[in-house]
Design an enzyme around this catalytic site. Structure first.
Site, PDB file in Angstrom:
ATOM      1  N   LYS A   1       0.818  -1.212   0.000  1.00 44.84           N
ATOM      2  CA  LYS A   1       0.000   0.000   0.000  1.00 44.84           C
ATOM      3  C   LYS A   1       0.861   1.277   0.000  1.00 44.84           C
ATOM      4  CE  LYS A   1      -3.949  -2.229   2.252  1.00 44.84           C
ATOM      5  NZ  LYS A   1      -5.050  -2.042   3.227  1.00 44.84           N
TER       6      LYS A   1
ATOM      7  N   TYR B   1     -12.320  -2.554  -4.045  1.00 45.73           N
ATOM      8  CA  TYR B   1     -12.811  -2.754  -2.680  1.00 45.73           C
ATOM      9  C   TYR B   1     -14.338  -2.692  -2.596  1.00 45.73           C
ATOM     10  CZ  TYR B   1      -8.197  -2.625  -0.376  1.00 45.73           C
ATOM     11  OH  TYR B   1      -6.931  -2.918   0.076  1.00 45.73           O
TER      12      TYR B   1
ATOM     13  N   PHE C   1     -15.748   2.526   6.805  1.00 41.87           N
ATOM     14  CA  PHE C   1     -14.377   2.932   6.471  1.00 41.87           C
ATOM     15  C   PHE C   1     -14.116   2.995   4.962  1.00 41.87           C
ATOM     16  CE2 PHE C   1     -14.378  -1.669   7.389  1.00 41.87           C
ATOM     17  CZ  PHE C   1     -13.862  -2.186   6.198  1.00 41.87           C
TER      18      PHE C   1
ATOM     19  N   ARG D   1      -1.279 -14.365   4.307  1.00 44.33           N
ATOM     20  CA  ARG D   1      -2.022 -13.740   5.412  1.00 44.33           C
ATOM     21  C   ARG D   1      -1.255 -13.877   6.731  1.00 44.33           C
ATOM     22  NH1 ARG D   1      -6.756 -11.878   4.091  1.00 44.33           N
ATOM     23  NH2 ARG D   1      -7.736 -12.012   6.139  1.00 44.33           N
TER      24      ARG D   1
ATOM     25  N   THR E   1      -5.100  -7.461  10.501  1.00 45.56           N
ATOM     26  CA  THR E   1      -5.438  -6.225   9.765  1.00 45.56           C
ATOM     27  C   THR E   1      -5.026  -4.986  10.546  1.00 45.56           C
ATOM     28  OG1 THR E   1      -7.345  -7.400   8.862  1.00 45.56           O
ATOM     29  CG2 THR E   1      -7.336  -5.007   8.623  1.00 45.56           C
TER      30      THR E   1
ATOM     31  N   ARG F   1       2.876  -6.339   8.961  1.00 46.53           N
ATOM     32  CA  ARG F   1       2.137  -5.194   9.521  1.00 46.53           C
ATOM     33  C   ARG F   1       2.707  -4.747  10.862  1.00 46.53           C
ATOM     34  NH1 ARG F   1      -3.520  -7.664   7.383  1.00 46.53           N
ATOM     35  NH2 ARG F   1      -3.790  -6.347   5.539  1.00 46.53           N
TER      36      ARG F   1
ATOM     37  N   ASN G   1      -2.049   0.175   6.653  1.00 48.76           N
ATOM     38  CA  ASN G   1      -1.601  -1.116   7.196  1.00 48.76           C
ATOM     39  C   ASN G   1      -0.683  -1.901   6.250  1.00 48.76           C
ATOM     40  OD1 ASN G   1      -3.568  -1.967   5.446  1.00 48.76           O
ATOM     41  ND2 ASN G   1      -4.583  -3.348   6.884  1.00 48.76           N
TER      42      ASN G   1
END
Ligand code: CMP
Length: 142
Positions: free
Chosen positions: A11, A51, A59, A87, A93, A104, A114
């Protein structure tokens, strides 16, 4: 165990921190191969569509705004149990709840910023890889 594919996004926060290589090392050191990749700056339309499953969540607007705040590094990963493995490497998250040593925990600041996204299941992985990469741009490591 099954060889799977999953979609990963580094990100804008992590790209800005210049840790693409460090995150790629986590993938490679844990048996995940990059089989497609591109750096992109998503439009609000692209991020919103990607998304869309979260459209009704409170959010959603902040998520789309954050994901379009800078370039992202998008990759398809392949390997044994790739979806769960990625994951596990990412951690929870919310970085505050992520296990020590996860991506993270090490690189993320907040639940919004994140650091990484990863597909949450087989069906999602297929849709998400197809969203960013046509089949001819995916090069299997096998
Ligand atoms: P990601 O795995 O990319 O999927 C959706 C994103 O929404 C998630 O990571 C978080 O960055 C963001 N988000 C913000 N608030 C929440 C929340 N309360 N629950 C889940 N995801 C959230």
């Amino acid at each position: 165990m099954a060889i799977e594919r999953t979609l990963s996004i580094i990100k804008p926060d992590a790209v800005a921190k210049n840790v693409i290589g460090k995150i790629y090392s986590r993938f490679e050191d844990n048996g995940l191969k990059v089989i497609a990749a591109k750096l992109a700056w998503l439009s609000p339309q692209e991020a919103g569509e990607f998304y869309a499953v979260h459209k009704e969540r409170p959010f959603y607007k902040d998520l789309v705004s954050f994901m379009t705040s800078g370039p992202v590094m998008i990759q398809a990963l392949e390997g044994e149990n790739a979806i769960a493995k990625n994951r596990e490497l990412m951690g929870a998250t919310d970085p505050k709840k992520a296990d020590p040593g996860t991506i993270r925990a090490d690189f993320a600041e907040s639940i919004d910023a994140n650091a990484v996204h990863g597909s949450d299941g087989e069906d999602t992985a297929k849709v998400e890889i197809g969203f960013f990469f046509p089949a001819m741009s995916v090069y299997s490591g096998r």
